[in-house]
Motif scaffolding. Structure first.
Motif, PDB file in Angstrom:
ATOM      1  N   UNK A   1       0.849  -1.188   0.000  1.00 47.68           N
ATOM      2  CA  UNK A   1       0.000   0.000   0.000  1.00 47.68           C
ATOM      3  C   UNK A   1       0.883   1.235   0.000  1.00 47.68           C
ATOM      4  N   UNK A   2       0.444   2.274  -0.711  1.00 45.04           N
ATOM      5  CA  UNK A   2       1.191   3.519  -0.718  1.00 45.04           C
ATOM      6  C   UNK A   2       1.229   4.104   0.698  1.00 45.04           C
ATOM      7  N   UNK A   3       2.385   4.607   1.088  1.00 44.47           N
ATOM      8  CA  UNK A   3       2.474   5.309   2.352  1.00 44.47           C
ATOM      9  C   UNK A   3       1.579   6.548   2.323  1.00 44.47           C
ATOM     10  N   UNK A   4       0.978   6.870   3.455  1.00 46.97           N
ATOM     11  CA  UNK A   4       0.202   8.107   3.597  1.00 46.97           C
ATOM     12  C   UNK A   4       1.049   9.100   4.383  1.00 46.97           C
ATOM     13  N   UNK A   5       1.416  10.192   3.744  1.00 52.82           N
ATOM     14  CA  UNK A   5       2.245  11.172   4.422  1.00 52.82           C
ATOM     15  C   UNK A   5       1.378  12.245   5.072  1.00 52.82           C
ATOM     16  N   UNK A   6       1.992  13.048   5.931  1.00 54.18           N
ATOM     17  CA  UNK A   6       1.283  14.007   6.770  1.00 54.18           C
ATOM     18  C   UNK A   6       1.286  15.383   6.111  1.00 54.18           C
ATOM     19  N   UNK A   7       0.119  15.861   5.726  1.00 55.74           N
ATOM     20  CA  UNK A   7       0.066  17.095   4.940  1.00 55.74           C
ATOM     21  C   UNK A   7       0.560  18.302   5.748  1.00 55.74           C
ATOM     22  N   UNK A   8       1.168  19.236   5.002  1.00 56.80           N
ATOM     23  CA  UNK A   8       1.641  20.481   5.590  1.00 56.80           C
ATOM     24  C   UNK A   8       1.043  21.651   4.843  1.00 56.80           C
ATOM     25  N   UNK A   9       1.912  22.455   4.217  1.00 58.75           N
ATOM     26  CA  UNK A   9       1.435  23.649   3.539  1.00 58.75           C
ATOM     27  C   UNK A   9       1.180  24.771   4.521  1.00 58.75           C
ATOM     28  N   UNK A  10       0.670  25.881   4.017  1.00 54.96           N
ATOM     29  CA  UNK A  10       0.389  27.027   4.880  1.00 54.96           C
ATOM     30  C   UNK A  10      -0.929  27.672   4.498  1.00 54.96           C
ATOM     31  N   UNK A  11      -1.473  28.423   5.458  1.00 53.05           N
ATOM     32  CA  UNK A  11      -2.708  29.163   5.230  1.00 53.05           C
ATOM     33  C   UNK A  11      -2.476  30.652   5.451  1.00 53.05           C
ATOM     34  N   UNK A  12      -3.340  31.455   4.873  1.00 53.98           N
ATOM     35  CA  UNK A  12      -3.282  32.905   5.051  1.00 53.98           C
ATOM     36  C   UNK A  12      -4.432  33.342   5.948  1.00 53.98           C
ATOM     37  N   UNK A  13      -4.074  33.920   7.093  1.00 52.44           N
ATOM     38  CA  UNK A  13      -5.065  34.420   8.055  1.00 52.44           C
ATOM     39  C   UNK A  13      -5.049  35.941   8.091  1.00 52.44           C
ATOM     40  N   UNK A  14      -6.144  36.511   8.557  1.00 50.68           N
ATOM     41  CA  UNK A  14      -6.274  37.963   8.707  1.00 50.68           C
ATOM     42  C   UNK A  14      -6.484  38.278  10.188  1.00 50.68           C
ATOM     43  N   UNK A  15      -5.654  39.149  10.724  1.00 49.76           N
ATOM     44  CA  UNK A  15      -5.732  39.500  12.136  1.00 49.76           C
ATOM     45  C   UNK A  15      -7.078  40.135  12.482  1.00 49.76           C
ATOM     46  N   UNK A  16      -7.554  39.807  13.672  1.00 47.58           N
ATOM     47  CA  UNK A  16      -8.789  40.413  14.167  1.00 47.58           C
ATOM     48  C   UNK A  16      -8.550  41.800  14.739  1.00 47.58           C
ATOM     49  N   UNK A  17      -7.276  42.216  14.836  1.00 45.39           N
ATOM     50  CA  UNK A  17      -6.943  43.477  15.488  1.00 45.39           C
ATOM     51  C   UNK A  17      -6.531  44.576  14.505  1.00 45.39           C
ATOM     52  N   UNK A  18      -6.514  44.270  13.212  1.00 40.98           N
ATOM     53  CA  UNK A  18      -6.063  45.247  12.228  1.00 40.98           C
ATOM     54  C   UNK A  18      -7.038  46.401  12.039  1.00 40.98           C
ATOM     55  N   UNK A  19      -6.499  47.533  11.581  1.00 43.80           N
ATOM     56  CA  UNK A  19      -7.327  48.720  11.343  1.00 43.80           C
ATOM     57  C   UNK A  19      -8.048  48.661   9.996  1.00 43.80           C
ATOM     58  N   UNK A  20      -7.543  47.821   9.106  1.00 43.01           N
ATOM     59  CA  UNK A  20      -8.083  47.788   7.744  1.00 43.01           C
ATOM     60  C   UNK A  20      -8.423  46.342   7.361  1.00 43.01           C
ATOM     61  N   UNK A  21      -9.326  45.761   8.144  1.00 40.15           N
ATOM     62  CA  UNK A  21      -9.672  44.352   7.936  1.00 40.15           C
ATOM     63  C   UNK A  21     -10.245  44.109   6.545  1.00 40.15           C
ATOM     64  N   UNK A  22     -11.055  45.032   6.048  1.00 41.92           N
ATOM     65  CA  UNK A  22     -11.680  44.828   4.747  1.00 41.92           C
ATOM     66  C   UNK A  22     -10.655  44.751   3.630  1.00 41.92           C
TER      67      UNK A  22
END
Length: 383
Positions: free
Chosen positions: A254-275
């Motif tokens: 069976x093919x090995x199942x590896x552990x996914x990584x990658x990255x995500x882009x988040x937006x701070x809840x404290x910024x002045x210009x959230x929009x």
């Protein structure tokens, strides 16, 4: 017109910073009153400083998905499902690379967008290797010839421990009493010893980037069985020697199942210009941008359209076509608030065991103690 400055933080590899700089420049051209400044940190610096503290300083943050449990507990970044349209989010879901999009959804809130996708895959020097390993036995044979490089710092060993637990029949984290049952855990460690006992000891100080650099700048190693893939090294001109990427090998047919990584882009809840920050995030993670500017400037997109795009694959010697099946078969780590304590520390006893050939049960006992601590941190926060 008001001058708006957004500050973002990302990691310091070409894959992490260069595409963001390119798209940010274009965004500023389209919105002349907006400037986006990016600071880069090492992966270790991210680990050493709590991301929830960074949200007070930065409007845009590149994160790892195991952090979203903390995001949910602290509300320090925006739940993007409340700011983006259903149509946009549906497109992200339908075009997820494996579990990438879902990995940033926790407690029914979307804490980040999958800007980047990765999982451990095989890589090799096509100019030096005629027969690419297909089975675990093939890997061990090549390793015994001294031709295999593989990252063996604690975090990467831990990710591969998950892989070999699954290969022996059980996913980890099924119980709050132990990370994995002792029988499966010991089998996983013993299997890992077969490889890590014969590779060069310097691998125990190498992360995936260091391994890719070794393979692409020297002729000492011709194959890596699993390391988080970097399409940069499959691009002509990035390093002296091209790396080609491939599916992982089979283990017990069976093919090995590896552990996914990658990255995500988040937006701070404290910024002045959230929009504005949300608008930029929507642009850079859109299918159009991901399959054009983002990938063309060294990015490794989280949107499936880039992974199936002929131009992107031609640019990377078919990195995306080759790695996509590994992504689709990938395992997703826990994301509860407290898990990061386990991830930051549980690889240490595992590395000690593999490096010094000590008793696997002792390593498992230490890992289970750290697991208990991580669950206690979650309980303490919610109590």
């Amino acid at each position: 017109m008001e001058r708006i400055i957004l500050n973002g933080i990302t990691w310091g590899h070409s894959r992490g910073i260069t595409p963001l700089l390119a798209v940010s420049q274009r965004y500023s051209e389209l919105h002349p009153n907006v400037e986006i400044h990016w600071k880069k940190r090492t992966l270790q610096e991210f680990a050493d400083f709590p991301i929830e503290e960074l949200t007070k300083e930065y409007d845009l943050l590149i994160i790892d998905h195991p952090w979203v449990g903390c995001a949910d507990a602290t509300n320090c970044v925006l739940p993007l499902n409340e700011y983006l349209s259903d149509i946009y989010l549906r497109d992200q879901q339908e075009n997820s690379v494996g579990l990438s999009h879902n990995s940033y959804n926790y407690n029914n809130k979307q804490w980040a967008l999958a800007i980047d996708a990765a999982t451990p895959a095989a890589s090799y020097r096509k100019d030096l290797l005629n027969d690419v390993p297909q089975t675990w036995s093939d890997v061990l044979s090549l390793a015994n010839e001294g031709k295999v490089a593989v990252p063996a710092i604690p975090i990467d060993l831990l990710m591969n421990f998950y892989t070999f637990c699954i290969a022996h029949g059980t996913e980890p984290f099924q119980s709050e009493e132990e990370v994995i049952d002792a029988a499966t855990g010991i089998l996983a460690i013993e299997t890992m010893k077969e490889l890590y006992s014969v590779v060069d000891e310097k691998m125990f100080s190498c992360n995936p980037i260091a391994v890719a650099e070794l393979m692409s700048t020297t002729n000492d190693y011709v194959y890596c069985p699993f390391a988080y893939g970097y399409s940069n090294y499959a691009r002509k001109g990035y390093a002296p020697h091209l790396l080609h990427y491939a599916d992982v090998v089979t283990f017990n047919e069976k093919k090995l199942r590896t552990t996914i990584g990658g990255t995500g882009l988040s937006v701070s809840a404290f910024g002045k210009h959230k929009d504005v920050a949300v608008d930029f995030a929507a642009m850079v993670v859109s299918g159009e941008c991901q399959s054009t500017m983002y990938v063309q400037h060294g990015g490794q997109p989280g949107h499936r359209s880039a992974w199936t795009d002929p131009t992107a694959n031609h640019l990377t010697n078919y990195f995306f076509t080759q790695v996509l099946p590994v992504m689709e078969n990938g395992y997703m780590r826990p994301r509860y608030n407290g898990y990061l304590h386990f991830q930051d520390h549980a690889g240490d006893p595992l590395q000690h065991c593999l490096l010094h050939d000590t008793d696997p049960q002792k390593a498992l006992d230490a890992m289970n103690t750290i697991y208990e601590q991580s669950l206690a941190k979650q309980t303490a926060f919610t109590a």
